[in-house]
Motif scaffolding. Structure first.
Motif, PDB file in Angstrom:
ATOM      1  N   LEU A 153       0.822  -1.205   0.000  1.00  0.00           N
ATOM      2  CA  LEU A 153       0.000   0.000   0.000  1.00  0.00           C
ATOM      3  C   LEU A 153       0.859   1.259   0.000  1.00  0.00           C
ATOM      4  N   PHE A 154       1.883   1.318   0.848  1.00  0.00           N
ATOM      5  CA  PHE A 154       2.723   2.501   0.918  1.00  0.00           C
ATOM      6  C   PHE A 154       3.501   2.711  -0.372  1.00  0.00           C
ATOM      7  N   ALA A 155       3.956   1.628  -1.001  1.00  0.00           N
ATOM      8  CA  ALA A 155       4.627   1.747  -2.294  1.00  0.00           C
ATOM      9  C   ALA A 155       3.655   2.270  -3.352  1.00  0.00           C
ATOM     10  N   PHE A 156       2.418   1.784  -3.304  1.00  0.00           N
ATOM     11  CA  PHE A 156       1.358   2.225  -4.217  1.00  0.00           C
ATOM     12  C   PHE A 156       1.096   3.727  -4.062  1.00  0.00           C
ATOM     13  N   VAL A 157       0.918   4.176  -2.819  1.00  0.00           N
ATOM     14  CA  VAL A 157       0.610   5.582  -2.576  1.00  0.00           C
ATOM     15  C   VAL A 157       1.825   6.465  -2.865  1.00  0.00           C
ATOM     16  N   ALA A 158       3.026   6.002  -2.539  1.00  0.00           N
ATOM     17  CA  ALA A 158       4.231   6.783  -2.807  1.00  0.00           C
ATOM     18  C   ALA A 158       4.430   6.988  -4.299  1.00  0.00           C
ATOM     19  N   ALA A 216       1.702   2.356 -10.418  1.00  0.00           N
ATOM     20  CA  ALA A 216       1.429   2.287  -8.982  1.00  0.00           C
ATOM     21  C   ALA A 216       0.675   1.006  -8.639  1.00  0.00           C
ATOM     22  N   SER A 217      -0.266   0.613  -9.505  1.00  0.00           N
ATOM     23  CA  SER A 217      -1.058  -0.598  -9.246  1.00  0.00           C
ATOM     24  C   SER A 217      -0.227  -1.868  -9.356  1.00  0.00           C
ATOM     25  N   TYR A 218       0.943  -1.782  -9.996  1.00  0.00           N
ATOM     26  CA  TYR A 218       1.791  -2.968 -10.128  1.00  0.00           C
ATOM     27  C   TYR A 218       2.291  -3.470  -8.776  1.00  0.00           C
ATOM     28  N   TRP A 219       2.323  -2.571  -7.783  1.00  0.00           N
ATOM     29  CA  TRP A 219       2.796  -2.993  -6.464  1.00  0.00           C
ATOM     30  C   TRP A 219       1.875  -4.024  -5.834  1.00  0.00           C
ATOM     31  N   SER A 227      10.981  -2.359 -14.373  1.00  0.00           N
ATOM     32  CA  SER A 227      12.064  -1.555 -14.943  1.00  0.00           C
ATOM     33  C   SER A 227      11.533  -0.283 -15.594  1.00  0.00           C
ATOM     34  N   HIS A 228      10.403  -0.382 -16.286  1.00  0.00           N
ATOM     35  CA  HIS A 228       9.824   0.799 -16.920  1.00  0.00           C
ATOM     36  C   HIS A 228       9.300   1.790 -15.880  1.00  0.00           C
ATOM     37  N   PHE A 229       8.865   1.250 -14.730  1.00  0.00           N
ATOM     38  CA  PHE A 229       8.431   2.144 -13.655  1.00  0.00           C
ATOM     39  C   PHE A 229       9.585   3.014 -13.168  1.00  0.00           C
ATOM     40  N   TRP A 230      10.746   2.409 -12.940  1.00  0.00           N
ATOM     41  CA  TRP A 230      11.876   3.191 -12.449  1.00  0.00           C
ATOM     42  C   TRP A 230      12.333   4.206 -13.481  1.00  0.00           C
ATOM     43  N   MET A 231      12.278   3.861 -14.752  1.00  0.00           N
ATOM     44  CA  MET A 231      12.640   4.812 -15.801  1.00  0.00           C
ATOM     45  C   MET A 231      11.631   5.964 -15.866  1.00  0.00           C
ATOM     46  N   SER A 232      10.349   5.635 -15.720  1.00  0.00           N
ATOM     47  CA  SER A 232       9.315   6.678 -15.716  1.00  0.00           C
ATOM     48  C   SER A 232       9.461   7.586 -14.503  1.00  0.00           C
TER      49      SER A 232
END
Length: 260
Positions: A153-158, A216-219, A227-232
């Motif tokens: 949840l915290f990763a999602f909200v962050a 965010a929902s991937y968490w 990997s694409h999340f970190w690049m974004s």
């Protein structure tokens, strides 16, 4: 007026007087409460007011807490973004128009401190409101649905918070550049219309600030390539820095347009 803390206090008092520190969190909290409560009682509501035959049976989907959070994020993406734009579109341009900025500009003031004081306070209000809203939803999801892991949840909200910081920075930079109406229109185009465009044809690219809400929902999912999340995220942070520099520059450049 060079003191950064003085400008922060000024911004905080201003948003206290216009009650933004009260009504904006309340809106997000109410949305956060309504989403799980409404989805839980929806079958009973439809049975009582839906005028369905007594023998009719309808299989309602089984929602999980993770589904409710993603549904709430969709609410925030539309209603929440509109609230942010409409509430803060005149943060800088409005001060130039009504002459309030004259009281600041006649003093030896750092425009970097001026812009950053607004950026910090507005982000504090927005992020605080969203976190309170998600925490309120989490409380009712734990009661009405299932347990959702706190780390997920915290990763999602962050992750979603980074997108909101980007939106706030866009709104403030445009407010420093354009009149209030123009800032609102262009902010809606950037934050909402381009979001729709990304949803329609975004399969052709994977790195974009507009994809952060999806990432965010991937968490909540296991074994997903992030990997694409970190690049974004990296691209979004770079754009935030560029927009901050642009906003500071335009605040200084347009200071002469202040109504006296």
């Amino acid at each position: 007026m060079n003191g950064f803390s003085t400008l922060l206090q000024k911004e905080w008092r201003e948003h206290t007087r216009n009650f933004k520190i009260l009504w904006i969190p309340l809106v997000f909290i109410i949305l956060g409460i309504l989403e799980p409560v409404t989805n839980h009682f929806l079958p009973e509501i439809m049975k009582s007011v839906g005028n369905m035959p007594a023998e009719a049976e309808f299989q309602w989907p089984e929602f999980k807490g993770e589904d409710i959070f993603q549904s709430l994020l969709g609410q925030y993406q539309l209603i929440g973004i509109l609230i942010i734009i409409l509430a803060f579109m005149g943060t800088i341009s409005g001060e130039r128009k009504n002459g309030t900025a004259t009281l600041l500009y006649v003093r030896p003031m750092s425009f970097r401190n001026y812009f950053m004081s607004k950026w910090i306070v507005v982000n504090g209000i927005v992020l605080g409101s969203v976190w309170f809203g998600f925490m309120a939803a989490w409380y009712y999801i734990e009661i009405l649905f299932n347990h959702v892991d706190a780390r997920e949840l915290f990763a999602f909200v962050a992750t979603y918070s980074l997108w909101l910081v980007f939106v706030v920075t866009v709104v403030l930079a445009l407010s420093a550049w354009l009149p209030t109406g123009g800032a609102a229109g262009l902010a809606i185009l950037i934050a909402l219309v381009l979001q729709i465009v990304d949803a329609l044809i975004g399969t052709y690219w994977t790195v974009s600030p507009w994809k952060l809400s999806m990432y965010a929902s991937y968490w909540f999912q296991s074994e997903v390539d992030m990997s694409h999340f970190w690049m974004s995220s990296g691209l979004t942070m770079l754009l935030i820095v560029i927009l901050i520099v642009f906003g500071i520059f335009m605040s200084k450049r347009n200071a002469a347009k202040t109504t006296v």
